[in-house]
Design an enzyme around this catalytic site. Structure first.
Site, mmCIF file in Angstrom:
data_model
loop_
_atom_site.group_PDB
_atom_site.id
_atom_site.type_symbol
_atom_site.label_atom_id
_atom_site.label_comp_id
_atom_site.label_asym_id
_atom_site.label_seq_id
_atom_site.Cartn_x
_atom_site.Cartn_y
_atom_site.Cartn_z
ATOM 1 N N SER A 1 -10.540 -7.380 15.808
ATOM 2 C CA SER A 1 -9.951 -5.951 16.945
ATOM 3 C C SER A 1 -8.574 -5.284 16.229
ATOM 4 O O SER A 1 -7.446 -6.493 15.174
ATOM 5 C CB SER A 1 -9.124 -6.577 17.880
ATOM 6 N N ASP A 32 -14.015 -6.866 20.361
ATOM 7 C CA ASP A 32 -14.151 -7.329 21.429
ATOM 8 C C ASP A 32 -12.155 -7.085 22.338
ATOM 9 O O ASP A 32 -11.934 -6.657 23.658
ATOM 10 C CB ASP A 32 -14.302 -8.793 22.146
ATOM 11 N N GLU A 53 -22.986 -17.411 10.044
ATOM 12 C CA GLU A 53 -21.552 -17.062 9.817
ATOM 13 C C GLU A 53 -21.261 -18.920 9.214
ATOM 14 O O GLU A 53 -21.944 -19.733 8.796
ATOM 15 C CB GLU A 53 -20.734 -17.334 11.024
ATOM 16 N N HIS A 92 -10.325 -14.592 15.444
ATOM 17 C CA HIS A 92 -10.403 -13.304 16.773
ATOM 18 C C HIS A 92 -8.826 -13.779 17.443
ATOM 19 O O HIS A 92 -7.997 -14.549 17.609
ATOM 20 C CB HIS A 92 -11.211 -14.880 17.378
ATOM 21 N N HIS A 103 -15.759 -10.498 11.268
ATOM 22 C CA HIS A 103 -15.506 -10.412 13.248
ATOM 23 C C HIS A 103 -13.596 -10.245 12.979
ATOM 24 O O HIS A 103 -13.476 -10.304 12.124
ATOM 25 C CB HIS A 103 -15.691 -12.172 12.738
ATOM 26 N N GLY A 104 -13.344 -11.057 14.405
ATOM 27 C CA GLY A 104 -12.097 -10.801 14.335
ATOM 28 C C GLY A 104 -11.630 -9.617 14.318
ATOM 29 O O GLY A 104 -10.301 -9.836 13.217
ATOM 30 N N ASN A 119 -16.758 -6.206 14.459
ATOM 31 C CA ASN A 119 -17.204 -7.040 15.334
ATOM 32 C C ASN A 119 -15.453 -6.718 16.535
ATOM 33 O O ASN A 119 -14.560 -6.921 15.506
ATOM 34 C CB ASN A 119 -16.949 -8.082 15.479
ATOM 35 N N ASP A 174 -23.690 -12.848 20.673
ATOM 36 C CA ASP A 174 -22.572 -13.045 19.214
ATOM 37 C C ASP A 174 -22.369 -14.499 19.364
ATOM 38 O O ASP A 174 -22.019 -15.675 20.472
ATOM 39 C CB ASP A 174 -21.364 -12.101 20.031
HETATM 40 P P1 13P Z 1 -10.986 -10.102 18.456
HETATM 41 O O1 13P Z 1 -11.028 -10.721 18.550
HETATM 42 O O2 13P Z 1 -10.589 -9.078 17.135
HETATM 43 O O3 13P Z 1 -11.659 -8.550 19.037
HETATM 44 O O4 13P Z 1 -13.259 -10.517 17.720
HETATM 45 C C1 13P Z 1 -13.839 -10.167 17.890
HETATM 46 C C2 13P Z 1 -15.625 -11.444 17.095
HETATM 47 O O5 13P Z 1 -15.024 -11.301 16.556
HETATM 48 C C3 13P Z 1 -16.350 -10.878 18.175
HETATM 49 O O6 13P Z 1 -17.513 -12.097 17.309
HETATM 50 O O1 G3H Z 2 -15.519 -14.267 19.306
HETATM 51 C C1 G3H Z 2 -16.073 -14.647 20.102
HETATM 52 C C2 G3H Z 2 -15.748 -12.839 21.457
HETATM 53 O O2 G3H Z 2 -14.209 -12.416 21.522
HETATM 54 C C3 G3H Z 2 -16.493 -12.912 23.100
HETATM 55 O O3 G3H Z 2 -15.825 -14.210 23.173
HETATM 56 O O4 G3H Z 2 -16.746 -16.036 23.958
HETATM 57 O O5 G3H Z 2 -14.549 -15.077 25.239
HETATM 58 O O6 G3H Z 2 -17.267 -13.993 25.683
HETATM 59 P P1 G3H Z 2 -15.609 -14.604 24.933
HETATM 60 ZN ZN ZN Z 3 -16.517 -13.641 16.330
#
Ligand code: 13P
Ligand code: G3H
Ligand code: ZN
Length: 387
Positions: A230, A272, A149, A193, A227-228, A270, A97
């Protein structure tokens, strides 16, 4: 079995759903993630970011990890995914990622990743194209999938559409696919994110639709990534704050909007932040229900580190004292099992509903069981066909 991400996204595209992609930060989370995908009969798309790779090498300063750290951590993650995923009845892909350099990409492929992202979105367009093309040239002969991206994810206001917009330009996205040969593309269309996405964020779904339409007109067989994404369940926020946390203004993307785009052009979503929150909620619950564990020789330091920073909800920031458990999955005492179960269950609680809602539940059988070698052959033939 382990498959390239392309196989998983092809099934999603052909059958009109999105595959959730989840970020992993411990061996136990990988174990739990594979298990929940098996229960849901869903393909599994697990990811490690650059910082996760550094962390899984055992470096507590994982936000400033070296290439060597990342290479070592990629092997740890790769081995864990192989351990739990290679013989799994569901197809499993391991994806880098937000890779930033070709060197990190190489380290991850060497570590067993079956897919990589190269994020050149902060570069001028032509440099982004160049870097992504270079990664495709390196990864495809291994059968490894490549995600690029285009556009910048940020706290852009709703409905901004001007020369200054950082949202992805659908016409440029088509050009990007053509020039780079990448398989998938992360677009900027209103998500961002982290836990502070803004209340009532509205996704610009028309950007996903327009981009996908343009791709189809041009015969581009690629996939769009959100992405982003959640959802930041408010129950997690409220419970964490009720137990001493301090998460302010924490709002995610309304899940119905993600369900909507998963049926009209987005094939990978995605997540996280939701996992981090679920795990932290569980760890807080554990210490609230069993105050004696706060003095445990094995996990007492975890509690001290957790309460020291109430705004923090990333388990990596308070699990440093149990690094062996994190990177080896080793649990030499029942207290460690209790803690690790918080991480396991956090993954499963955050993932299961999204597998249902984004539509990949019961779709494992739709994925073509293709090896990296077979995929490499396919890329080679397609290249020849294009000449
Ligand atoms: P979130 O912070 O919204 O979980 O996004 C995760 C993400 O895009 C990882 O690449
Ligand atoms: O897009 C980013 C992810 O949420 C990963 O986060 O770089 O802190 O592991 P990290
Ligand atoms: Zn991301």
């Amino acid at each position: 079995m382990l498959v390239p991400m392309r196989a998983i996204l092809e099934a999603a595209d052909q059958n009109g759903y999105a595959q959730a992609a989840f970020n992993m930060n411990s061996v136990s989370q990988i174990e739990a993630a594979v298990k929940i995908h098996e229960i849901m009969e869903s393909p599994a798309l697990l990811q490690g970011a650059e910082a996760s790779n550094a962390y899984m090498s055992g470096n507590l300063d994982f936000m400033h990890g070296t290439l060597e750290d990342k290479a070592a951590g990629a092997k740890v993650i790769g081995a864990a995914v192989k351990q739990y995923g290679a013989d799994s009845p569901v197809p499993v892909a391991l994806h880098l990622d937000h890779g930033k350099t070709l060197e990190v990409v190489k380290a991850c492929i060497a570590g067993g990743y079956t897919s990589v992202m190269i994020d050149g979105s902060s570069l001028p367009y032509e440099q982004n194209v160049e870097l992504t093309r270079e990664v495709v040239k390196y990864a495809h002969p291994y059968g490894v999938t490549v995600e690029g991206e285009l556009g910048v994810l940020a706290g852009v206001e709703d409905h901004v559409f001007s020369a200054a917009s950082t949202y992805t330009n659908p016409v440029q996205a088509v050009d990007f696919f053509k020039k780079t040969g990448c398989d998938a593309l992360a677009i900027s269309y209103g998500t961002q994110h982290g836990p502070n996405k803004g209340k009532d964020t509205k996704i610009r779904r028309e950007i996903a639709i327009a981009t996908k339409e343009c791709m189809m007109h041009e015969g581009i067989n690629g996939f769009l990534v959100s992405h982003g994404s959640s959802t930041v369940p408010q129950e997690y926020v409220q419970e964490i704050n009720a137990m001493g946390g301090d998460l302010q203004n924490a709002y995610g993307i309304d899940v119905q909007q993600l369900v909507d785009v998963s049926r009209c052009g987005i094939n990978k979503i995605n997540v996280d932040t939701d996992i981090r929150m679920a795990c932290t909620r569980n760890v807080m619950r554990l210490f609230a229900a069993h105050p004696e564990l706060r003095d445990s020789k094995y996990i007492g330091q975890v509690y001290a580190d957790l309460v020291a920073k109430p705004k923090n909800f990333d388990p990596r920031n308070y699990c440093g004292s149990v690094m062996q458990m994190i990177v080896r999955g080793s649990e030499p005492h029942p207290d460690l099992v209790l803690l690790n179960n918080c991480l396991r269950q956090g993954v499963q609680q955050a993932c299961a509903p999204l597998l249902v809602q984004f539509g990949s539940c019961r779709k494992a059988k739709l994925v073509q069981p293709i090896t990296l070698e077979q995929m490499a052959d396919r890329y080679k033939k397609e290249e020849k066909g294009a000449i």
